[in-house]
Design a protein around this motif. Structure first.
Motif, PDB file in Angstrom:
ATOM      1  N   GLY A  15       0.790  -1.210   0.000  1.00 47.53           N
ATOM      2  CA  GLY A  15       0.000   0.000   0.000  1.00 47.53           C
ATOM      3  C   GLY A  15       0.827   1.266   0.000  1.00 47.53           C
ATOM      4  N   GLY A  16       2.117   1.125   0.226  1.00 50.17           N
ATOM      5  CA  GLY A  16       3.008   2.270   0.280  1.00 50.17           C
ATOM      6  C   GLY A  16       3.479   2.717  -1.087  1.00 50.17           C
ATOM      7  N   SER A  17       4.384   3.692  -1.074  1.00 50.24           N
ATOM      8  CA  SER A  17       4.881   4.288  -2.310  1.00 50.24           C
ATOM      9  C   SER A  17       6.405   4.377  -2.303  1.00 50.24           C
ATOM     10  CB  SER A  17       4.313   5.704  -2.488  1.00 50.24           C
ATOM     11  OG  SER A  17       2.915   5.686  -2.581  1.00 50.24           O
ATOM     12  N   LEU A  18       6.955   4.341  -3.484  1.00 47.94           N
ATOM     13  CA  LEU A  18       8.382   4.576  -3.693  1.00 47.94           C
ATOM     14  C   LEU A  18       8.553   5.288  -5.018  1.00 47.94           C
ATOM     15  CD1 LEU A  18      10.259   1.227  -2.808  1.00 47.94           C
ATOM     16  CD2 LEU A  18      10.486   3.422  -1.628  1.00 47.94           C
ATOM     17  N   THR A  19       9.603   6.078  -5.125  1.00 50.27           N
ATOM     18  CA  THR A  19       9.953   6.697  -6.393  1.00 50.27           C
ATOM     19  C   THR A  19      11.356   6.274  -6.780  1.00 50.27           C
ATOM     20  OG1 THR A  19       8.574   8.637  -5.975  1.00 50.27           O
ATOM     21  CG2 THR A  19      10.267   8.834  -7.663  1.00 50.27           C
ATOM     22  N   LEU A  20      11.472   5.637  -7.924  1.00 49.53           N
ATOM     23  CA  LEU A  20      12.765   5.248  -8.460  1.00 49.53           C
ATOM     24  C   LEU A  20      13.253   6.324  -9.413  1.00 49.53           C
ATOM     25  CD1 LEU A  20      12.113   1.488  -9.306  1.00 49.53           C
ATOM     26  CD2 LEU A  20      12.811   2.519  -7.136  1.00 49.53           C
ATOM     27  N   SER A  21      14.546   6.554  -9.402  1.00 49.38           N
ATOM     28  CA  SER A  21      15.147   7.508 -10.321  1.00 49.38           C
ATOM     29  C   SER A  21      16.255   6.833 -11.111  1.00 49.38           C
ATOM     30  CB  SER A  21      15.715   8.699  -9.555  1.00 49.38           C
ATOM     31  OG  SER A  21      14.690   9.440  -8.946  1.00 49.38           O
ATOM     32  N   CYS A  22      16.457   7.315 -12.311  1.00 48.33           N
ATOM     33  CA  CYS A  22      17.515   6.798 -13.174  1.00 48.33           C
ATOM     34  C   CYS A  22      18.253   7.995 -13.758  1.00 48.33           C
ATOM     35  CB  CYS A  22      16.926   5.929 -14.272  1.00 48.33           C
ATOM     36  SG  CYS A  22      18.123   5.348 -15.487  1.00 48.33           S
ATOM     37  N   ALA A  23      19.527   8.094 -13.459  1.00 48.83           N
ATOM     38  CA  ALA A  23      20.356   9.167 -13.992  1.00 48.83           C
ATOM     39  C   ALA A  23      21.149   8.632 -15.166  1.00 48.83           C
ATOM     40  CB  ALA A  23      21.286   9.694 -12.919  1.00 48.83           C
ATOM     41  N   ALA A  24      21.070   9.326 -16.278  1.00 47.23           N
ATOM     42  CA  ALA A  24      21.752   8.883 -17.495  1.00 47.23           C
ATOM     43  C   ALA A  24      22.852   9.849 -17.881  1.00 47.23           C
ATOM     44  CB  ALA A  24      20.738   8.764 -18.636  1.00 47.23           C
ATOM     45  N   SER A  25      23.911   9.305 -18.444  1.00 46.05           N
ATOM     46  CA  SER A  25      24.983  10.134 -18.977  1.00 46.05           C
ATOM     47  C   SER A  25      24.863  10.171 -20.489  1.00 46.05           C
ATOM     48  CB  SER A  25      26.339   9.561 -18.572  1.00 46.05           C
ATOM     49  OG  SER A  25      26.535   8.298 -19.166  1.00 46.05           O
ATOM     50  N   GLY A  26      25.427  11.181 -21.099  1.00 47.12           N
ATOM     51  CA  GLY A  26      25.424  11.251 -22.551  1.00 47.12           C
ATOM     52  C   GLY A  26      24.113  11.771 -23.110  1.00 47.12           C
ATOM     53  N   ARG A  27      23.806  11.401 -24.326  1.00 49.34           N
ATOM     54  CA  ARG A  27      22.626  11.907 -25.007  1.00 49.34           C
ATOM     55  C   ARG A  27      21.356  11.298 -24.411  1.00 49.34           C
ATOM     56  NH1 ARG A  27      21.301   8.928 -30.594  1.00 49.34           N
ATOM     57  NH2 ARG A  27      19.255   9.363 -29.712  1.00 49.34           N
ATOM     58  N   THR A  28      20.228  11.900 -24.754  1.00 47.02           N
ATOM     59  CA  THR A  28      18.950  11.371 -24.264  1.00 47.02           C
ATOM     60  C   THR A  28      18.415  10.311 -25.225  1.00 47.02           C
ATOM     61  OG1 THR A  28      17.791  13.177 -25.370  1.00 47.02           O
ATOM     62  CG2 THR A  28      18.342  13.482 -23.042  1.00 47.02           C
ATOM     63  N   TYR A  29      17.686   9.355 -24.655  1.00 50.35           N
ATOM     64  CA  TYR A  29      17.110   8.238 -25.403  1.00 50.35           C
ATOM     65  C   TYR A  29      15.685   8.005 -24.939  1.00 50.35           C
ATOM     66  CZ  TYR A  29      21.781   6.697 -26.931  1.00 50.35           C
ATOM     67  OH  TYR A  29      23.022   6.613 -27.498  1.00 50.35           O
ATOM     68  N   TYR A  91      14.462  -3.622 -10.036  1.00 51.34           N
ATOM     69  CA  TYR A  91      13.965  -2.746 -11.088  1.00 51.34           C
ATOM     70  C   TYR A  91      15.140  -2.143 -11.846  1.00 51.34           C
ATOM     71  CZ  TYR A  91       9.179  -3.045  -9.451  1.00 51.34           C
ATOM     72  OH  TYR A  91       7.920  -3.503  -9.125  1.00 51.34           O
ATOM     73  N   TYR A  92      15.039  -2.210 -13.168  1.00 49.93           N
ATOM     74  CA  TYR A  92      16.095  -1.721 -14.044  1.00 49.93           C
ATOM     75  C   TYR A  92      15.577  -0.608 -14.942  1.00 49.93           C
ATOM     76  CZ  TYR A  92      18.303  -6.249 -12.980  1.00 49.93           C
ATOM     77  OH  TYR A  92      18.856  -7.336 -12.355  1.00 49.93           O
ATOM     78  N   CYS A  93      16.370   0.417 -15.128  1.00 47.29           N
ATOM     79  CA  CYS A  93      16.058   1.369 -16.194  1.00 47.29           C
ATOM     80  C   CYS A  93      16.909   1.014 -17.403  1.00 47.29           C
ATOM     81  CB  CYS A  93      16.257   2.810 -15.762  1.00 47.29           C
ATOM     82  SG  CYS A  93      17.955   3.362 -15.627  1.00 47.29           S
ATOM     83  N   ALA A  94      16.409   1.352 -18.555  1.00 43.91           N
ATOM     84  CA  ALA A  94      17.071   0.985 -19.796  1.00 43.91           C
ATOM     85  C   ALA A  94      16.830   2.055 -20.841  1.00 43.91           C
ATOM     86  CB  ALA A  94      16.565  -0.369 -20.290  1.00 43.91           C
ATOM     87  N   ALA A  95      17.756   2.146 -21.783  1.00 44.99           N
ATOM     88  CA  ALA A  95      17.664   3.119 -22.867  1.00 44.99           C
ATOM     89  C   ALA A  95      17.607   2.392 -24.201  1.00 44.99           C
ATOM     90  CB  ALA A  95      18.860   4.066 -22.834  1.00 44.99           C
ATOM     91  N   SER A  96      16.695   2.864 -25.037  1.00 44.73           N
ATOM     92  CA  SER A  96      16.541   2.266 -26.359  1.00 44.73           C
ATOM     93  C   SER A  96      16.884   3.289 -27.431  1.00 44.73           C
ATOM     94  CB  SER A  96      15.096   1.803 -26.548  1.00 44.73           C
ATOM     95  OG  SER A  96      14.894   1.331 -27.863  1.00 44.73           O
ATOM     96  N   GLN A  97      17.319   2.797 -28.573  1.00 43.74           N
ATOM     97  CA  GLN A  97      17.615   3.702 -29.680  1.00 43.74           C
ATOM     98  C   GLN A  97      16.373   3.972 -30.524  1.00 43.74           C
ATOM     99  OE1 GLN A  97      20.974   1.607 -31.388  1.00 43.74           O
ATOM    100  NE2 GLN A  97      22.413   2.887 -30.271  1.00 43.74           N
ATOM    101  N   SER A  98      15.256   3.333 -30.158  1.00 43.45           N
ATOM    102  CA  SER A  98      14.009   3.533 -30.873  1.00 43.45           C
ATOM    103  C   SER A  98      12.885   3.751 -29.878  1.00 43.45           C
ATOM    104  CB  SER A  98      13.687   2.322 -31.743  1.00 43.45           C
ATOM    105  OG  SER A  98      14.709   2.072 -32.683  1.00 43.45           O
ATOM    106  N   THR A  99      11.829   4.398 -30.348  1.00 43.18           N
ATOM    107  CA  THR A  99      10.687   4.678 -29.488  1.00 43.18           C
ATOM    108  C   THR A  99       9.690   3.524 -29.554  1.00 43.18           C
ATOM    109  OG1 THR A  99      11.028   6.989 -30.068  1.00 43.18           O
ATOM    110  CG2 THR A  99       9.002   6.474 -28.933  1.00 43.18           C
ATOM    111  N   PHE A 100       8.755   3.500 -28.608  1.00 43.16           N
ATOM    112  CA  PHE A 100       7.654   2.531 -28.590  1.00 43.16           C
ATOM    113  C   PHE A 100       8.154   1.091 -28.449  1.00 43.16           C
ATOM    114  CE2 PHE A 100       5.459   6.185 -29.612  1.00 43.16           C
ATOM    115  CZ  PHE A 100       5.772   6.679 -30.874  1.00 43.16           C
TER     116      PHE A 100
END
Length: 120
Positions: A15-29, A91-100
């Motif tokens: 029932g609780g809450s958490l906020t995960l953050s992901c800091a990226a280096s370089g260009r945005t994806y 939980y993992y954050c990930a970057a893709s070179q394509s959208t959707f």
């Protein structure tokens, strides 16, 4: 080379809450969040496009989780509300070179993961 660093995981009661953050280096994806529980395959949680105008969620988190991004800071967040014990995973954050993209194989860059544990 893109480097992704997650933070914000921890132990929370159901029932609780958490906020995960992901800091990226370089260009945005286009970015996504995935999770992997012990003995299970990595699964899609949420994704967001470059502008933040498009988002997608797995059915099991719709209405509870919100993905957002701040391109000025090159960060992506996952606000998780109404957490359930079955949300327990790394939980993992990930970057893709394509959208959707919603499949793990469509993401080229991954963070090291952050543990989220939800107690009943």
């Amino acid at each position: 080379q893109v480097q992704l660093v997650e933070s914000g995981g921890g132990l929370v009661q159901a029932g609780g809450s958490l906020t995960l953050s992901c800091a990226a280096s370089g260009r945005t994806y286009p970015m996504g969040w995935f999770r992997q529980a012990p003995g299970k395959e990595r699964e899609f949680v949420a994704a967001i496009n470059l502008s933040g105008g498009w988002t997608s969620y797995a059915e099991f988190v719709k209405g509870r989780f919100t993905i957002s991004r701040d391109n000025a800071k090159n960060t992506v967040s996952l606000q998780m509300n109404s957490l359930k014990p079955e949300d327990t995973a790394v939980y993992y954050c990930a970057a893709s070179q394509s959208t959707f993209r919603v499949l793990p194989g469509e993401y080229a860059y991954w963070g090291q993961g952050t543990q989220v544990t939800v107690s009943s």
